[in-house]
Structures are given as C-alpha cells and as structure tokens.
Design an enzyme around this catalytic site. Structure first.
Site, short mmCIF file in Angstrom:
data_model
loop_
_atom_site.label_atom_id
_atom_site.label_comp_id
_atom_site.label_asym_id
_atom_site.label_seq_id
_atom_site.Cartn_x
_atom_site.Cartn_y
_atom_site.Cartn_z
N GLU A 107 0.83 -1.20 0.00
CA GLU A 107 0.00 0.00 0.00
C GLU A 107 0.87 1.25 0.00
O GLU A 107 1.97 1.26 0.56
CB GLU A 107 -0.92 0.01 1.23
CG GLU A 107 -2.01 -1.06 1.15
CD GLU A 107 -2.91 -1.10 2.38
OE1 GLU A 107 -4.08 -1.49 2.22
OE2 GLU A 107 -2.44 -0.74 3.48
N CYS A 120 3.43 8.60 1.07
CA CYS A 120 4.02 7.65 2.01
C CYS A 120 4.36 6.38 1.24
O CYS A 120 3.47 5.72 0.68
CB CYS A 120 3.03 7.37 3.13
SG CYS A 120 3.63 6.26 4.40
N CYS A 127 6.54 -6.59 6.96
CA CYS A 127 7.55 -6.00 7.84
C CYS A 127 7.97 -7.04 8.88
O CYS A 127 7.14 -7.77 9.42
CB CYS A 127 7.01 -4.76 8.54
SG CYS A 127 8.26 -3.90 9.56
N CYS A 131 6.30 -4.48 15.62
CA CYS A 131 6.01 -3.54 16.71
C CYS A 131 4.57 -3.77 17.18
O CYS A 131 3.67 -3.97 16.35
CB CYS A 131 6.22 -2.11 16.26
SG CYS A 131 7.93 -1.74 15.78
N CYS A 134 1.50 -1.70 15.60
CA CYS A 134 1.47 -1.50 14.15
C CYS A 134 0.82 -2.68 13.44
O CYS A 134 1.25 -3.83 13.60
CB CYS A 134 2.89 -1.30 13.62
SG CYS A 134 2.98 -1.01 11.85
N GLY A 178 7.09 -1.79 5.94
CA GLY A 178 8.47 -2.23 5.96
C GLY A 178 9.40 -1.29 6.71
O GLY A 178 9.07 -0.15 7.02
N GLU A 179 10.59 -1.78 7.00
CA GLU A 179 11.67 -1.01 7.62
C GLU A 179 12.67 -0.64 6.53
O GLU A 179 13.39 -1.50 6.01
CB GLU A 179 12.35 -1.85 8.71
CG GLU A 179 13.70 -1.36 9.18
CD GLU A 179 13.72 0.10 9.60
OE1 GLU A 179 14.49 0.88 9.02
OE2 GLU A 179 12.96 0.46 10.53
N SER A 210 11.93 7.02 7.52
CA SER A 210 11.52 6.63 8.87
C SER A 210 12.11 5.26 9.20
O SER A 210 12.01 4.33 8.40
CB SER A 210 9.99 6.59 8.96
OG SER A 210 9.59 6.15 10.24
N SER A 232 11.67 6.15 14.82
CA SER A 232 10.51 5.66 15.55
C SER A 232 10.95 5.32 16.97
O SER A 232 11.42 4.22 17.24
CB SER A 232 9.93 4.42 14.85
OG SER A 232 9.48 4.75 13.55
N CYS A 356 -1.04 6.37 10.24
CA CYS A 356 0.20 5.76 10.73
C CYS A 356 -0.11 4.49 11.51
O CYS A 356 -0.91 4.49 12.45
CB CYS A 356 0.93 6.76 11.61
SG CYS A 356 2.51 6.17 12.23
#
Length: 373
Positions: A107, A120, A127, A131, A134, A178-179, A210, A232, A356
């Site tokens: 997305e 974004c 991911c 977390c 999330c 994702g990171e 981010s 984060s 977010c």
C-alpha cells in the site's frame, strides 16, 4: 544489477530483458551505450520519458527511431505496479492498494498538504519488526522491494492525482510498509534517482526516511547525504521500548542515540523523533519528563502521533487505545516548555485505514471509499 532487481525481472517474466525502471541513471547510460550500442544522449531521452513523462511503453517515446524502439522491445521492459483498489478518505487522503509484478501487494498513501501531496512509500512487502502497535507488523515479512517497485509507487501516485485533476506529489516519506534500512541498497538507489532534474526531481530535503533505528545502516545513510532520518522512538526508556518494540529494542537506546548524535546534519537540519502516544501506556507527564531527560540536549524535534486503532473489522479488541486530546496537549506543552521543538501530527485517512500504523492490505469492497481499478 542488484539482487532485488534481478528477482523482480524474473518474477515479471521478462527473462533476459531489463526492467528500465530498475536502473539508476548511470546504469541506464551503460545499458544504452554498451548493450544497445547507442549514443549517450539516448539515455537522456529514455530517462526523460521514464521518470518525467511517465511513459509506460516505448511506442509513446516520439523522439526515438522505429529501429531503436524495436530493439528496446526485444531487450527491455517498463513495469509499473498495478492499482488493485483506490480509496479516498473523507479528509482527502488517498490509499492505493498496489499489486506488484509477482502478485505480491503493498500500500501507498497520498496525503493532501495544501497545494501539493505528500506520498508515504513502502519499501518492503510486509515487515519483520513486529512492533506491538502497528498493523503492518502482523503481516510478517515477505521480501524486499526493488527500486522500480519503490519509485513505481510515485509514478502511479502522480498519474492517479493527475487523472483526478489534483495537485502532484512534492514530498516523500518512507514510512509505509516495511523497515527502509533493512532494504538499504534499494533505498539508496531510490534516493539517488529521486534527485535527477530530468526525472522525478524531488530534492533530498523533501524526502524523509523513517526507521526504528539500525546504527550500521544509519551510518551509511548519513555518509550518503541523501536523506535525514525520522526515528521511531515511541518510548522514553529502554524498558518500555522493549515492551512496545521488542525487536527494535535489541539496539540499546544509548547506542542508538549515540549513533544519531554523530549523524551528519546540515546547519538547519535536525533528527526527528516519532512518538506514538498510547493511552495510559506512554503518555503521562512522567513519560514526558523522561523524554526530556533523553532528548533535551540533542539537536532534534519531536512528532507526537496519536495511536490509530485498526478498524473493528480487523481487530475488534485493539491492544491499545488512543490518548485523550487533553493529555496530548499537556505532553506537548511540557516538551515545549523545556525548549524541545514539538509538533502534534494530525492523523489523516483513519476512516480508510491509511493512518500511521494502519497499513495492512485491506482490500474488501465493503470498506468505505473503495474504488476497484
């Protein structure tokens, strides 16, 4: 060619063909000169058509000869992500569910910001960080995305906005699925490609990466000079961070902050610390005092973000609750009183699960604002 690029080419059935959107400017030039045996200026023409004009086929490239177009058809391809579903929020935010060439889905979100949009971007399918607050982390990790897939989101987003008669994308935040720093190679190639004046033409100061904070990768990103990070953080102590973000917290806060203190910044730049406020968990004045102790002497700014629960259809009993507005204001006031630049980030797109922490590949036609492509 990177491993991610090669994987993408194999997945889309191009075989020995080259996906031109997976080539940086220097790689495209090498392909044109060495593989196609064409003069160097042809790379400039191709780059212009691919990234500025958004051409989807070689037939659209009117200043190329028939012979060159035929050779390109044999040797290369242009592969955009496909829009499966587009959703528009009551506040104007647009979320696109995109299908990649191998069938995986991600997305991207287009956020209205006055006379332009901020996009974004996702960098991974799923991911691995998991977390606790999330929704994306619940998907798990599938694979990294290639540069073509990362920047293809911008091409699709700009086309979608243009067709709707809306302003274009001017700012980018790598805050989607994702990171980003776990896909460092393709992230750097993407950031390098963004700044081309004859291409997407988004300066590095308009791109924010981010990350939960990965010291070795942050050093590489800092040395590149291509972007400033938004970290984060979400907790003012190591102990609380371990509860909220157990995988990210494997890097001790002291080590992470020390790395960020050494991050090369231009005179007016600061590291951004993102802080999701979880009602009754990390939003008290005691937590604010701990955050001041942590960040008070650092060159930084803080973004406060109210927790966005997943839709009831996804999680009838979310693990956290949103903070009370008065609590958020008191937290902000305290940080500001201690001379920490602080902003409350307005959550947008909540009604379409685009805010977010809400990205989770929701595709059902029953969802509000859904418009299948």
């Amino acid at each position: 060619m990177t491993d991610a690029a090669a994987t993408n080419i194999e997945a889309i059935g191009l075989g020995s063909k080259v996906d031109l959107l997976n080539l940086t400017r220097s790689e495209l030039e090498a392909f044109v000169v060495e593989d196609l045996r064409q003069p160097r200026f042809r790379a400039d023409q191709l780059w212009h058509w691919l990234w500025l004009r958004g051409a989807r086929s070689f037939a659209e490239m009117t200043n190329l000869s028939k012979d060159l177009k035929a050779r390109l058809d044999v040797r290369a391809g242009i592969v955009w992500p496909a829009v499966d579903v587009a959703r528009t929020s009551s506040d104007g935010t647009i979320k696109l569910l995109l299908r990649l060439a191998d069938g995986e889905r991600i997305e991207t979100v287009l956020i209205p910001m006055g006379e332009h949009y901020t996009q974004c971007l996702s960098t991974q399918v799923g991911c691995a960080m998991a977390c606790s607050f999330c929704s994306t982390g619940e998907l798990g990790f599938t694979r990294n995305m290639s540069m073509a897939e990362i920047l293809g989101q911008i091409l699709v987003g700009r086309e979608h906005l243009a067709k709707a008669g809306l302003p274009t994308v001017r700012n980018l935040v790598f805050m989607g699925m994702g990171e980003p720093l776990l896909n460092l190679g393709e992230l750097l190639r993407s950031l390098e490609t963004l700044g081309s004046a004859e291409g997407i033409s988004i300066a590095s100061r308009r791109a924010t990466v981010s990350s939960v904070g990965i010291p070795q990768a942050l050093k590489v990103l800092g040395d590149s000079g291509l972007a400033v990070p938004a970290i984060s953080l979400h907790a003012p102590t190591q102990e609380l961070r371990e509860k909220l973000m157990p995988k990210a917290a494997r890097v001790p806060l002291d080590e992470l902050l020390g790395c960020l203190d050494r991050y090369p910044l231009k005179p007016r730049e600061r590291v951004t610390y993102e802080y999701i406020m979880l009602g009754g968990v990390n939003d008290s004045l005691a937590h604010a005092r701990q955050l001041v102790k942590l960040l008070g002497q650092r060159r930084c700014k803080v973004n406060l973000i109210g927790y966005n629960p997943p839709p009831p259809s996804v999680s009838p009993a979310p693990p956290y609750r949103a903070p009370e507005p008065g609590v958020v204001l008191a937290f902000e006031d305290y940080l500001r009183s201690k001379r920490i630049t602080t902003f409350i980030r307005r959550s947008m797109g909540q009604d379409i699960a685009a805010a977010c922490g809400q990205l989770k590949l929701l595709a059902g036609p029953e969802e509000p604002g859904a418009d299948r492509a």
